[in-house]
Design a protein around this motif. Structure first.
Motif, PDB file in Angstrom:
ATOM      1  N   ASP A  12      47.713 -26.995  98.692  1.00 27.17           N
ATOM      2  CA  ASP A  12      48.114 -28.085  98.242  1.00 27.17           C
ATOM      3  C   ASP A  12      49.531 -27.970  97.881  1.00 27.17           C
ATOM      4  N   GLN A  13      50.401 -28.899  97.336  1.00 25.66           N
ATOM      5  CA  GLN A  13      51.852 -28.744  97.231  1.00 25.66           C
ATOM      6  C   GLN A  13      52.138 -28.165  95.907  1.00 25.66           C
ATOM      7  N   VAL A  14      51.291 -27.900  95.209  1.00 24.85           N
ATOM      8  CA  VAL A  14      51.341 -27.394  93.870  1.00 24.85           C
ATOM      9  C   VAL A  14      51.822 -25.927  93.743  1.00 24.85           C
ATOM     10  N   ALA A  15      53.009 -25.391  93.423  1.00 18.32           N
ATOM     11  CA  ALA A  15      53.250 -24.010  93.058  1.00 18.32           C
ATOM     12  C   ALA A  15      52.386 -23.412  91.972  1.00 18.32           C
ATOM     13  N   ILE A  16      51.660 -22.477  92.581  1.00 21.18           N
ATOM     14  CA  ILE A  16      50.593 -21.727  91.703  1.00 21.18           C
ATOM     15  C   ILE A  16      51.320 -20.523  90.806  1.00 21.18           C
ATOM     16  N   LEU A  17      51.339 -20.735  89.705  1.00 25.79           N
ATOM     17  CA  LEU A  17      52.014 -19.785  88.854  1.00 25.79           C
ATOM     18  C   LEU A  17      51.246 -18.542  88.575  1.00 25.79           C
ATOM     19  N   THR A  18      51.957 -17.356  88.642  1.00 22.90           N
ATOM     20  CA  THR A  18      51.367 -16.100  88.256  1.00 22.90           C
ATOM     21  C   THR A  18      52.401 -15.434  87.551  1.00 22.90           C
ATOM     22  N   PRO A  19      52.087 -14.180  86.858  1.00 17.52           N
ATOM     23  CA  PRO A  19      52.835 -13.397  85.941  1.00 17.52           C
ATOM     24  C   PRO A  19      54.084 -13.286  86.818  1.00 17.52           C
ATOM     25  N   ASP A  20      53.838 -12.789  88.144  1.00 15.22           N
ATOM     26  CA  ASP A  20      54.888 -12.289  89.001  1.00 15.22           C
ATOM     27  C   ASP A  20      55.920 -13.163  89.506  1.00 15.22           C
ATOM     28  N   ASN A  21      55.571 -14.409  89.450  1.00 18.16           N
ATOM     29  CA  ASN A  21      56.398 -15.549  90.150  1.00 18.16           C
ATOM     30  C   ASN A  21      57.211 -16.598  89.032  1.00 18.16           C
ATOM     31  N   VAL A  22      56.467 -16.472  87.990  1.00 17.40           N
ATOM     32  CA  VAL A  22      56.670 -17.507  86.924  1.00 17.40           C
ATOM     33  C   VAL A  22      58.229 -17.473  86.518  1.00 17.40           C
ATOM     34  N   ASP A  23      58.923 -16.643  86.380  1.00 17.70           N
ATOM     35  CA  ASP A  23      60.261 -16.725  86.275  1.00 17.70           C
ATOM     36  C   ASP A  23      61.142 -17.169  87.292  1.00 17.70           C
TER      37      ASP A  23
END
Ligand code: FAD
Length: 515
Positions: A12-23
């Protein structure tokens, strides 16, 4: 398989957020982000997710200015992130402007709609009211004036530059949508002009709102010809203007003079399918791709048997090529062991006579790329399987899964591009088993291919001379496109099916350049 997280996958074209990439994704970035906080167990979230995916596809071209993200607050590892944003109900939407600081909790969007058009308009409103500095890649969205246009022309800033003016009513979003759709393109500027801008409106004699004019000088302008006065048609027409290309892609036609290529360019008709591509795909698949497996057994052998059997049934080849495929198929049928040696398979394939052979050549025609590393084999693999789904339809097959499962297994077990194989398997796993008719099978492959096109548009692998478009574009099939009463673009599925059946029909294959 690919990354799967809650309701969204990495296709999907949606960025999937995780604790590692959120910032990294949300803070101090050059684009704004609209984040959906959801819980995978929440029914409303499940119901909302198709809209979120559609919206993400729909505004993919805007991604340098604004992106969509999502985070599954039901995943234990994400709980801290969701707490940091004080999320209490699901789904929640928060807008994070460009260059936000990492202590910002986002602007909550209340009472949002599930309707893609409304969500898209909401994003435009957010971009327009974005505080300074806004996303640097976001072009001006505000209306322009006669005076601004005149000084623009006088400063000759638009030499070699196309200036497109979208004339529209104040409440219309079409102009801003088109501006954003073109944001990754160079040699074009798009501005919106309100119907109340009387001087310009009367100078150009504009009577329809919306309508688009290409403006060169005070006296030299022309109306953009489109099939429908609507966003998709405007954007497609403007992206196709001579000299208009995606940033970073060369617009230079001399790219096509391929002194670096050992082969000559073969002129071809871009609106047709060539037998040479199909035969070259078979040759490459059977003599190169499969050759990397010296012993073939188990699920791989099953995949090969089914592939050859489907080719034997549906490959619309020249008689000797069909005979060669048949010989291999007959041989495979009588192999009773649990494995075969590739060399034995190859010996059968290479046993030729005047009425049975598969040429040992790779000669791309419709699948030629402007550079060696563009197009070619993967293009021909799509072409081959579209042709097979259409041929299954034409010969009255009653098994809707047959060709699709063969493609799925071939791609999974043999296709050399591993990330492609993972993505394709994800798409197949999602819903291929819901395909219940042979015509739906052709349409399933069409729609999945368009998803891939959308994902890859603008990537490095895109040949600048063959931009990835939602296919068939309006200039190939007018009647495939329509507008809903809301003004939203929609495919006319029956027309698409008719078009596909003709386009990939064996009767319409061109036989130029065959050996
Ligand atoms: P292609 O996309 O290869 O299309 C070939 C031709 O098919 C087009 O020229 C057009 O005439 C026609 N066509 C286009 N769209 C449609 C449609 N919707 N329905 C019917 N016909 C259509 N590359 C990646 O970088 N990442 C991937 O994950 C990836 N996954 C892939 C998965 C599969 C199964 C395959 C076969 C290829 C994959 N590729 C992937 C390669 C990529 O899709 C293209 O094949 C490649 O970039 C060459 O593009 P192209 O411009 O030649 O057009």
């Amino acid at each position: 398989g690919g990354v799967r997280a809650g309701l969204y996958t990495d296709t999907d074209q949606v960025a999937i957020l995780t604790p590692d990439n959120v910032d990294a994704v949300l803070f101090n970035s050059s684009y704004a982000t609209l984040v959906e906080f959801y819980a995978s167990w929440c029914g409303h979230c499940v119901a909302f997710s198709p809209s979120w995916k559609l919206l993400a596809l729909d505004i993919k071209e805007w991604r340098l200015a604004v992106q969509l993200a999502a985070i599954d607050c039901a995943a234990e590892s994400n709980i801290k992130v969701c707490m940091r944003f004080s999320i209490r109900g699901y789904p929640s939407l928060k807008f994070i402007p460009a260059f936000s600081r990492d202590d910002f909790m986002g602007e909550e969007i209340r009472d949002f709609s599930r309707n893609v058009t409304k969500l898209r308009h909401l994003i435009i409103d957010k971009l327009e009211s974005h505080k300074s500095p806004g996303p640097p890649a976001c072009p001006p969205l505000e209306k322009t004036s006669t005076r601004e246009i005149d000084s623009y022309v006088e400063n000759s800033r638009i030499q070699n530059q196309n200036l497109a003016l979208v004339f529209e009513e104040e409440k219309s979003y079409v102009g801003r949508e088109v501006i954003l759709d073109l944001l990754q393109y160079v040699n074009i500027t798009v501005r919106r002009v309100l119907s109340s801008e009387e001087e310009l409106v009367s100078r150009l004699g504009v009577t329809d709102f919306p309508s688009v004019y290409l403006f060169n000088t005070h006296t030299n302008f022309s109306r953009l010809k489109v099939l429908r006065e609507a966003r998709v048609f405007y954007s497609f027409a403007l992206q196709s203007l001579p000299g208009v290309v995606r940033q970073g892609k060369s617009a230079n036609a001399s790219d096509l003079i391929r002194n670096e290529m050992e082969e000559q360019w073969r002129p071809f008709n871009k609106t047709r399918v060539y037998m040479s591509d199909l035969e070259s795909a078979l040759h490459y698949s059977l003599r190169v791709e499969i050759a990397s497996h010296s012993v073939i057994s188990g699920t791989q052998l099953t995949a090969l048997r089914r592939y050859i059997s489907v080719l034997n049934k549906y490959f619309p080849g020249r008689p000797p090529v069909k005979n060669a495929v048949k010989a291999v198929n007959d041989w495979l049928q009588v192999q009773k062991g649990t494995s075969i040696n590739y060399s034995d398979f190859r010996a059968i394939l290479d046993t030729t006579s005047t009425d049975s052979y598969l040429p040992k050549v790779v000669r791309w025609v419709g699948c030629q790329g402007s550079k060696q590393h563009f197009r070619g084999y993967p293009c021909a693999v799509w072409t081959l399987f579209h042709t097979l789904t259409v041929q299954a339809l034409e010969t009255g097959s009653s098994d809707p899964q047959e060709v699709l499962q063969v493609m799925r297994q071939y791609v999974r077990r043999f296709f050399g591009c591993r990330p492609c194989a993972d993505h394709f398997e994800n798409m197949a796993a999602e819903n291929v088993d819901q395909v219940l008719s042979v015509s739906s099978a052709a349409l399933w492959l069409w729609s999945r291919h368009n998803l891939v096109n959308s994902r890859l548009a603008g990537e490095l692998s895109e040949d600048p001379h063959f931009p990835k478009v939602q296919w068939p574009p309006p200039d190939l099939c007018v009647s495939c496109h329509s507008l809903k009463s809301s003004g939203e673009h929609t495919w006319v599925i029956n027309e698409v099916l008719t078009f596909l059946s003709n386009y990939y029909s064996p009767q319409h294959l061109l036989h130029d350049y065959l050996s």
